[in-house]
Design a protein around this motif. Structure first.
Motif, PDB file in Angstrom:
ATOM      1  N   SER A  13       0.810  -1.223   0.000  1.00 23.14           N
ATOM      2  CA  SER A  13       0.000   0.000   0.000  1.00 23.14           C
ATOM      3  C   SER A  13       0.842   1.271   0.000  1.00 23.14           C
ATOM      4  O   SER A  13       0.333   2.346   0.309  1.00 23.14           O
ATOM      5  CB  SER A  13      -0.935  -0.013   1.207  1.00 23.14           C
ATOM      6  OG  SER A  13      -0.186  -0.075   2.408  1.00 23.14           O
ATOM      7  N   ASP A  15       1.940   3.096  -2.447  1.00 23.76           N
ATOM      8  CA  ASP A  15       1.411   4.125  -3.353  1.00 23.76           C
ATOM      9  C   ASP A  15       0.249   4.880  -2.719  1.00 23.76           C
ATOM     10  O   ASP A  15       0.173   6.109  -2.816  1.00 23.76           O
ATOM     11  CB  ASP A  15       0.970   3.509  -4.686  1.00 23.76           C
ATOM     12  CG  ASP A  15       2.146   3.112  -5.564  1.00 23.76           C
ATOM     13  OD1 ASP A  15       3.274   3.603  -5.334  1.00 23.76           O
ATOM     14  OD2 ASP A  15       1.936   2.301  -6.480  1.00 23.76           O
ATOM     15  N   LEU A  16      -0.652   4.171  -2.053  1.00 23.39           N
ATOM     16  CA  LEU A  16      -1.772   4.824  -1.375  1.00 23.39           C
ATOM     17  C   LEU A  16      -1.267   5.743  -0.274  1.00 23.39           C
ATOM     18  O   LEU A  16      -1.748   6.867  -0.126  1.00 23.39           O
ATOM     19  CB  LEU A  16      -2.737   3.779  -0.800  1.00 23.39           C
ATOM     20  CG  LEU A  16      -3.917   4.319   0.000  1.00 23.39           C
ATOM     21  CD1 LEU A  16      -4.774   5.258  -0.844  1.00 23.39           C
ATOM     22  CD2 LEU A  16      -4.745   3.168   0.554  1.00 23.39           C
ATOM     23  N   GLN A  19       0.195   8.890  -1.913  1.00 21.80           N
ATOM     24  CA  GLN A  19      -0.859   9.734  -2.477  1.00 21.80           C
ATOM     25  C   GLN A  19      -1.619  10.483  -1.382  1.00 21.80           C
ATOM     26  O   GLN A  19      -2.057  11.618  -1.596  1.00 21.80           O
ATOM     27  CB  GLN A  19      -1.848   8.894  -3.278  1.00 21.80           C
ATOM     28  CG  GLN A  19      -1.281   8.312  -4.541  1.00 21.80           C
ATOM     29  CD  GLN A  19      -2.209   7.278  -5.172  1.00 21.80           C
ATOM     30  OE1 GLN A  19      -3.306   7.023  -4.700  1.00 21.80           O
ATOM     31  NE2 GLN A  19      -1.734   6.655  -6.235  1.00 21.80           N
ATOM     32  N   THR A  20      -1.783   9.862  -0.235  1.00 22.48           N
ATOM     33  CA  THR A  20      -2.594  10.426   0.849  1.00 22.48           C
ATOM     34  C   THR A  20      -1.767  11.271   1.811  1.00 22.48           C
ATOM     35  O   THR A  20      -2.309  12.030   2.601  1.00 22.48           O
ATOM     36  CB  THR A  20      -3.286   9.277   1.625  1.00 22.48           C
ATOM     37  OG1 THR A  20      -3.901   8.396   0.682  1.00 22.48           O
ATOM     38  CG2 THR A  20      -4.372   9.792   2.540  1.00 22.48           C
ATOM     39  N   TYR A  72      -5.402   8.967   6.258  1.00 25.26           N
ATOM     40  CA  TYR A  72      -4.895   7.611   6.026  1.00 25.26           C
ATOM     41  C   TYR A  72      -5.963   6.574   6.364  1.00 25.26           C
ATOM     42  O   TYR A  72      -6.172   5.614   5.623  1.00 25.26           O
ATOM     43  CB  TYR A  72      -3.651   7.340   6.877  1.00 25.26           C
ATOM     44  CG  TYR A  72      -2.348   7.895   6.354  1.00 25.26           C
ATOM     45  CD1 TYR A  72      -2.163   8.271   5.027  1.00 25.26           C
ATOM     46  CD2 TYR A  72      -1.260   8.027   7.216  1.00 25.26           C
ATOM     47  CE1 TYR A  72      -0.955   8.760   4.580  1.00 25.26           C
ATOM     48  CE2 TYR A  72      -0.040   8.513   6.766  1.00 25.26           C
ATOM     49  CZ  TYR A  72       0.112   8.880   5.455  1.00 25.26           C
ATOM     50  OH  TYR A  72       1.325   9.355   5.006  1.00 25.26           O
ATOM     51  N   ALA A  75      -8.777   6.634   3.847  1.00 30.13           N
ATOM     52  CA  ALA A  75      -8.373   6.074   2.550  1.00 30.13           C
ATOM     53  C   ALA A  75      -8.255   4.550   2.589  1.00 30.13           C
ATOM     54  O   ALA A  75      -8.061   3.929   1.547  1.00 30.13           O
ATOM     55  CB  ALA A  75      -7.051   6.689   2.114  1.00 30.13           C
ATOM     56  N   LEU A  77      -5.865   2.833   4.295  1.00 32.39           N
ATOM     57  CA  LEU A  77      -4.456   2.453   4.287  1.00 32.39           C
ATOM     58  C   LEU A  77      -4.123   1.380   5.323  1.00 32.39           C
ATOM     59  O   LEU A  77      -3.307   0.491   5.064  1.00 32.39           O
ATOM     60  CB  LEU A  77      -3.589   3.692   4.544  1.00 32.39           C
ATOM     61  CG  LEU A  77      -2.082   3.462   4.676  1.00 32.39           C
ATOM     62  CD1 LEU A  77      -1.489   2.928   3.379  1.00 32.39           C
ATOM     63  CD2 LEU A  77      -1.389   4.749   5.096  1.00 32.39           C
TER      64      LEU A  77
END
Length: 96
Positions: A13, A15-16, A19-20, A72, A75, A77
């Motif tokens: 995770s 990339d997530l 991005q967040t 986070y 999203a 995460l």
């Protein structure tokens, strides 16, 4: 009273998280003095894989609210989050 918020990322995770991250940092900054310290856990390659945030509040419900409103968390995460009361005993600048 202080509370630790320890969260572990879901596998694969990164990339997530990246991005967040800007929204997460903005949120943490918006909490002002309630946040005492924080930062990511790192995997064996030095990449973020979780988070530690220590917050001050009146009760664990407030710490849970902080954790649940984190971008986070929103999203998706984290695989897990643990919140505990914590006593800062060693090298606490407020006790110097």
């Amino acid at each position: 009273m202080l509370f630790t918020i320890i969260s572990k990322d879901k596998p694969d995770s990164l990339d997530l998280r990246l991005q967040t991250r800007p929204s997460h940092l903005e949120y943490i900054k918006s909490l002002g003095d309630a946040v005492k310290l924080g930062g990511p856990f790192l995997d064996e390659n030095g990449k973020p894989c979780g988070s530690l945030v220590i917050v001050e509040g009146d009760n664990i419900e407030g710490a849970r609210e902080i954790a649940s409103n984190d971008p986070y968390t929103k999203a998706g995460l984290f695989a897990s989050t643990e919140i505990s009361a914590w006593s800062w005993t060693v090298k606490n600048p407020e006790n110097a």
